[in-house]
Design an enzyme around this catalytic site. Structure first.
Site, PDB file in Angstrom:
ATOM      1  N   HIS A 247       0.857  -1.200   0.000  1.00  0.00           N
ATOM      2  CA  HIS A 247       0.000   0.000   0.000  1.00  0.00           C
ATOM      3  C   HIS A 247       0.883   1.236   0.000  1.00  0.00           C
ATOM      4  O   HIS A 247       1.941   1.253   0.612  1.00  0.00           O
ATOM      5  CB  HIS A 247      -0.887   0.008   1.260  1.00  0.00           C
ATOM      6  CG  HIS A 247      -2.074   0.889   1.134  1.00  0.00           C
ATOM      7  ND1 HIS A 247      -2.007   2.239   1.313  1.00  0.00           N
ATOM      8  CD2 HIS A 247      -3.357   0.616   0.788  1.00  0.00           C
ATOM      9  CE1 HIS A 247      -3.203   2.764   1.119  1.00  0.00           C
ATOM     10  NE2 HIS A 247      -4.032   1.809   0.805  1.00  0.00           N
TER      11      HIS A 247
ATOM     12  N   ASP B  52      -7.950  -5.239  -0.188  1.00  0.00           N
ATOM     13  CA  ASP B  52      -8.414  -6.105  -1.274  1.00  0.00           C
ATOM     14  C   ASP B  52      -8.052  -7.571  -1.083  1.00  0.00           C
ATOM     15  O   ASP B  52      -8.518  -8.427  -1.836  1.00  0.00           O
ATOM     16  CB  ASP B  52      -7.818  -5.608  -2.602  1.00  0.00           C
ATOM     17  CG  ASP B  52      -8.383  -4.252  -2.973  1.00  0.00           C
ATOM     18  OD1 ASP B  52      -7.594  -3.336  -3.290  1.00  0.00           O
ATOM     19  OD2 ASP B  52      -9.615  -4.097  -2.909  1.00  0.00           O
TER      20      ASP B  52
END
Ligand code: SDX
Length: 435
Positions: free
Chosen positions: A312, A369
């Site tokens: 991320h 996700d």
């Protein structure tokens, strides 16, 4: 909310004989930014920061996240409390309007959403034009921007009286559009919204019921849907939200700005990753479940393979949403009596990666996700609907940022600068004289 305050600090910038003192601004959570608004005017230079890794584009009071500590709060309320105690409708109100609604406000907002869930009957014709295999994200983006053709009053963003009804229409109708896109893709008849159902139950009914037989929404699935939509509802200046702000800064209407955000979210490095994660786990399963092989591939610079759902830009610790979704995945699958080998592979992959120096050094952890697709799959959603579900969740966040920008009198059209590296001045050469 106390305003962002200027500290007495300044950042001194010295360029040849010019000295520029830039104010240092401190946000309400103690973050600090160097205000370079005068940089070009005073020095003739611009700041270069590809992908805005070090650049704050805006001051915002909507969502705070701390990537090092794994903190995520909507309007100051921790995501863990909202996940545990709120509903998606209530969280949407909080994000858009800034505070949790009281009874009257919540009733009014919920009633608006209930009364505006139908799309114009003519919009059903749009679906006949799409091929059966059309990706529902393409359908969603085109249908959302097309809503503006039915609500011309919403096209003037300065018409404040229209803003609330436009916001409610969009939050409500996006479910209907998503469900109709799914029904069209499987050749089943559209199922209309039912006003006696709550937001998420109404969506699940439109998705999974058929006119030929009764259908009861499983309360556990309704609860899981609320949780997933809450966890996806906002994430400060991510790629799609920044897209909504960029488009909206030109005073583009809400439908157009959100449609642009949907297109950005579709990218496999962003919201499209939840679909990619499942496809990756299926490939690993079909390849004999050899997790170590894929961890090695993810580390191999010669390979283009990435561990989708990992890493991320901001979180250099666990994504707090991933933690909550992982727990929910176990709960929903056991409630449904489903044993999904992909969940076992995902957990094995996570363990292998989190004990590997490559991932530890780069602070690569599972993101939002990584586990979401496991739950969506167990709930009966096809893989190509996963990013649509991300968009349904992110919608109130996008709207909150668009509204914050529209209501800010200092908002200007976004127009970044560049550093030109192309050919210097040269002249046109007639075709017959070119090499
Ligand atoms: C979302 O911004 C948001 O808030 C987004 C989001 C939201 O709620 O809106 O949180 C939602 O988009 C989550 C991210 C979903 N995307 C994926 O899961 C795709 C896989 N992840 C990556 O592609 C990547 O981690 C990003 C895109 C998420 C972040 O990329 P960055 O910040 O540009 O980091 P990078 O690509 O520069 O990677 C840094 C290093 C590189 O190695 P080195 O060059 O240092 O050797 O880490 C490596 C990368 O190769 N790396 C990975 C990896 N992610 C980064 N290596 C293997 N697998 C991965 N997944």
């Amino acid at each position: 909310m106390p305003p962002a305050i200027y500290t007495d600090k300044h950042a001194a910038l010295g360029i040849s004989d010019i000295r520029l003192d830039c104010p240092v601004i401190t946000g309400t959570e103690g973050e600090q930014a160097i205000d370079v608004a005068q940089l070009r005017a005073r020095t003739g230079l611009v700041a270069l920061d590809p992908a805005f890794v070090n650049t704050a584009a805006v001051k915002s009071s909507i969502t705070f996240l701390d990537g090092e500590l794994g903190i995520l709060r909507y309007r100051g309320i921790p995501i863990e409390e909202l996940a545990d105690r709120s509903s998606f409708v209530e969280t949407s109100y909080l994000l858009v309007y800034g505070d949790l609604p009281n009874h009257e406000q919540l009733h009014r907002f919920s009633t608006l959403l209930t009364r505006h869930s139908l799309i114009h009957e003519d919009m059903k014709n749009f679906f006949t034009g799409f091929p059966p295999g059309a990706h529902p994200m393409a359908v969603l983006a085109s249908m959302v921007v097309s809503l503006g053709t039915y609500y011309p009053d919403s096209l003037n963003v300065d018409n404040r009286a229209q803003m609330d009804i436009t916001i409610a229409r969009l939050i409500s109708k996006v479910r209907t559009i998503a469900a109709f896109a799914y029904k069209k893709s499987i050749g089943q008849p559209f199922v209309y919204p039912q006003n006696h159902l709550r937001y998420c139950a109404n969506f699940l009914n439109m998705m999974f019921s058929v006119p030929a037989e009764p259908y009861e929404v499983d309360p556990e699935l309704e609860k899981a849907m609320n949780l997933l939509l809450i966890l996806h509802a906002d994430h400060e200046q991510n790629c799609s939200t920044s897209t909504v702000r960029m488009v909206g800064s030109a005073k583009a209407n809400l439908f157009a700005s959100i449609s642009a955000g949907i297109c950005a979210l579709w990218g496999p490095l962003h919201g499209g990753a939840n679909q990619e994660v499942i496809e990756m786990l299926e490939n690993i399963r079909d390849d004999g479940g050899n997790v170590k092989k894929y961890v090695a591939l993810a580390k191999d610079k010669a390979s283009t393979f990435r561990l989708m759902g990992f890493g991320h830009r901001v979180y250099k610790n666990f994504d707090p949403r991933a933690k909550l979704i992982k727990v929910a995945a176990d709960r929903v699958l056991s409630r449904l009596g489903i044993k999904d080998p992909l969940l076992d592979i995902a957990k094995e992959l996570e363990d292998a990666a989190l004990s590997d120096d490559y991932f530890i050094e780069r602070k690569l952890y599972p993101n939002v996700d990584f586990y979401s697709g496991i739950i969506y799959r167990a709930m009966g959603f096809p893989t190509n609907m996963f990013t649509v579900l991300f968009a349904l969740g992110r919608l109130p966040g996008w709207i909150a940022h668009w509204r914050e920008m529209m209501l800010d009198p200092t908002t200007k059209i976004a127009r970044p600068r560049q550093l030109y590296t192309g050919p210097t001045h040269r002249h046109y050469v007639p075709l017959e004289e070119r090499g």
